[in-house]
Design an enzyme around this catalytic site. Structure first.
Site, mmCIF file in Angstrom:
data_model
loop_
_atom_site.group_PDB
_atom_site.id
_atom_site.type_symbol
_atom_site.label_atom_id
_atom_site.label_comp_id
_atom_site.label_asym_id
_atom_site.label_seq_id
_atom_site.Cartn_x
_atom_site.Cartn_y
_atom_site.Cartn_z
ATOM 1 N N THR A 143 0.823 -1.215 0.000
ATOM 2 C CA THR A 143 0.000 0.000 0.000
ATOM 3 C C THR A 143 0.852 1.258 0.000
ATOM 4 O O THR A 143 2.005 1.244 0.478
ATOM 5 C CB THR A 143 -0.894 -0.021 1.265
ATOM 6 O OG1 THR A 143 -1.460 1.270 1.455
ATOM 7 C CG2 THR A 143 -0.098 -0.340 2.523
ATOM 8 N N ASP A 144 0.264 2.356 -0.467
ATOM 9 C CA ASP A 144 0.955 3.659 -0.397
ATOM 10 C C ASP A 144 1.004 4.178 1.033
ATOM 11 O O ASP A 144 1.741 5.119 1.333
ATOM 12 C CB ASP A 144 0.279 4.684 -1.327
ATOM 13 C CG ASP A 144 -1.185 4.968 -0.980
ATOM 14 O OD1 ASP A 144 -1.755 4.304 -0.090
ATOM 15 O OD2 ASP A 144 -1.769 5.867 -1.625
#
Ligand code: NAD
Ligand code: TYD
Length: 362
Positions: A143-144
């Site tokens: 994930t970012d």
């Protein structure tokens, strides 16, 4: 689907995939995408069917001859060892995780167990297994959120942005990313890490922002917006995420990391208003109309990241990927899906869900 006339394949089909977390939101979209585009490939799903996993998400694939579902935990080393050997797996696509920030604040234990210990178990199993395979690869879907929070004018996250996670969820994903990186550097286990922005689309569990708003509008319940509603997320349609992973699996050398994003930065309050407008247009006989009357600002999430933004130029340049679905189109399709699939989400709103809801929102 990757265009075979223009790209160089490092790994060609037929391949033999182990998809962890394949009964969850993105995993099930990925499995459906893969079985459709590469029907000759073996696709074995291992999923523990936690609250977020749903066998119904894959029900239409049971007659697919190359599809197999195994209910199991990624922390179970002997199960994973046996599956890798028996199915001669050459590709792991690792989605399985505890994935909801709000749950990680309430009860972080499962996040450490699945996201860190589970990823470690998979890496250890693949370390011993991969030398027996041709062009093996372990794709770690992350994930970012590992990069932390941006303020308004900061440049978007790129692959070299330092990690600065702020929630137990993002910290556990950051820990798993570091393990994946270390297994490539230390043991030459062929791994790739992808860091993607917020996904939306069909089959997303009701407690995440977009389905929660759609369902609450249909039920005439309040629409809880955290804090001042000015937090910004970048949104990507889940099928575009699957297309990006397709490019990574077929084309990327091991040891790479890629940021994946939709180039769609939207404030939460604006997104909720768009959903209200779409519902007002598409849903007949709403209990409250116009539905934006249901918007309620509620207590903010602790440690709430202000803004996420993704610089996806590396995957665009190196693998020729870019999103294919605009946010307007994607949100419309998503709203239509939740309208047409009441029989999918209604059973998920049982006592367990209500207890969770009371804990977070009361
Ligand atoms: P999800 O919560 O919908 O699905 C997770 C799946 O993993 C479920 O089917 C669950 O049963 C399974 N699972 C959980 N613990 C397990 C265990 N110990 N063993 C086996 N299976 C287990 O999550 P999602 O939104 O589909 O996200 C999938 C992956 O993508 C996650 O790794 C997440 O961090 C990452 N990601 C998600 C988003 C997003 O916006 N949803 C964005 C970027 C990255
Ligand atoms: P979420 O879907 O939980 O994803 P993430 O926190 O991983 O980005 O939430 C998206 C955004 O919406 C996030 O800024 C929190 C906010 N939010 C609300 O304002 N109200 C809600 O009820 C939920 C679930 C989220």
């Amino acid at each position: 689907m990757v265009d075979s006339s223009t790209v160089q394949f490092i790994r060609s089909s037929p391949r033999r995939l182990l998809v962890t977390g394949g009964a969850g939101f993105i995993g099930s979209n990925f499995v459906r995408y893969w079985c459709h585009h590469y029907p000759q490939d073996r696709v074995v799903v291992v999923d523990a069917l936690t609250y977020a996993g749903n066998w119904q998400n894959l029900a239409d694939l049971t007659s697919h001859p190359q599809f197999r579902f195994v209910k199991g935990d990624i922390c179970d080393r002997s199960l994973i060892d046996n599956l890798l050997a028996a199915e001669a797996i050459d590709t792991i696509v690792h989605f399985a995780a505890e994935s909801h920030v709000d749950r990680s604040i309430l009860a972080p234990d499962a996040f450490i167990q699945t996201n860190i210990v589970g990823t470690f178990a998979l890496l250890e199993a693949f370390r011993h297994h991969h030398p027996s395979q041709d062009h093996p690869i372990f794709v770690h879907v992350s994930t970012d959120e590992v990069y932390g929070s941006l303020s308004g004018d900061d440049p978007a996250f790129c692959e070299t942005t330092p990690y600065a996670p702020n929630s137990p969820y993002s910290a556990s994903k950051a820990g798993s990313d570091h393990l994946v990186r270390a297994y490539y550097a230390t043991y030459q286990v062929p791994t790739i890490i992808t860091n993607c922005s917020n996904n939306y689309g069909p089959y997303q569990f009701p407690e995440k922002l977009i389905p929660l708003m759609c369902i609450n509008i249909l039920l005439g319940q309040s629409l809880p917006v955290y804090g001042d509603g000015q937090n910004i997320r970048d949104w990507l349609y889940a099928i575009d995420h699957c297309r990006a992973l397709d490019g990574v699996i077929h084309q990327s050398p091991p040891g790479e990391t890629y940021n994946i994003g939709g180039n769609n930065e939207v404030k939460n309050i604006d997104l909720v208003r768009i959903l209200c407008k779409l519902m007002d247009e598409l849903a007949p006989n709403l209990p409250v109309y116009p539905s934006d009357r249901l918007i309620t600002f509620v207590k903010d999430r602790p440690g709430h990241d202000r803004r996420y933004a993704i610089d996806a130029s590396k995957i665009q340049t190196q693998l020729g990927w870019s999103p294919s679905v605009t946010i307007e189109e994607g949100l419309r399709q998503t709203v239509q899906w939740y309208l047409a699939n009441r029989s999918w989400w209604e059973p998920l709103l049982g006592e367990q869900y209500q207890a969770y809801y009371r804990q977070v929102y009361s």
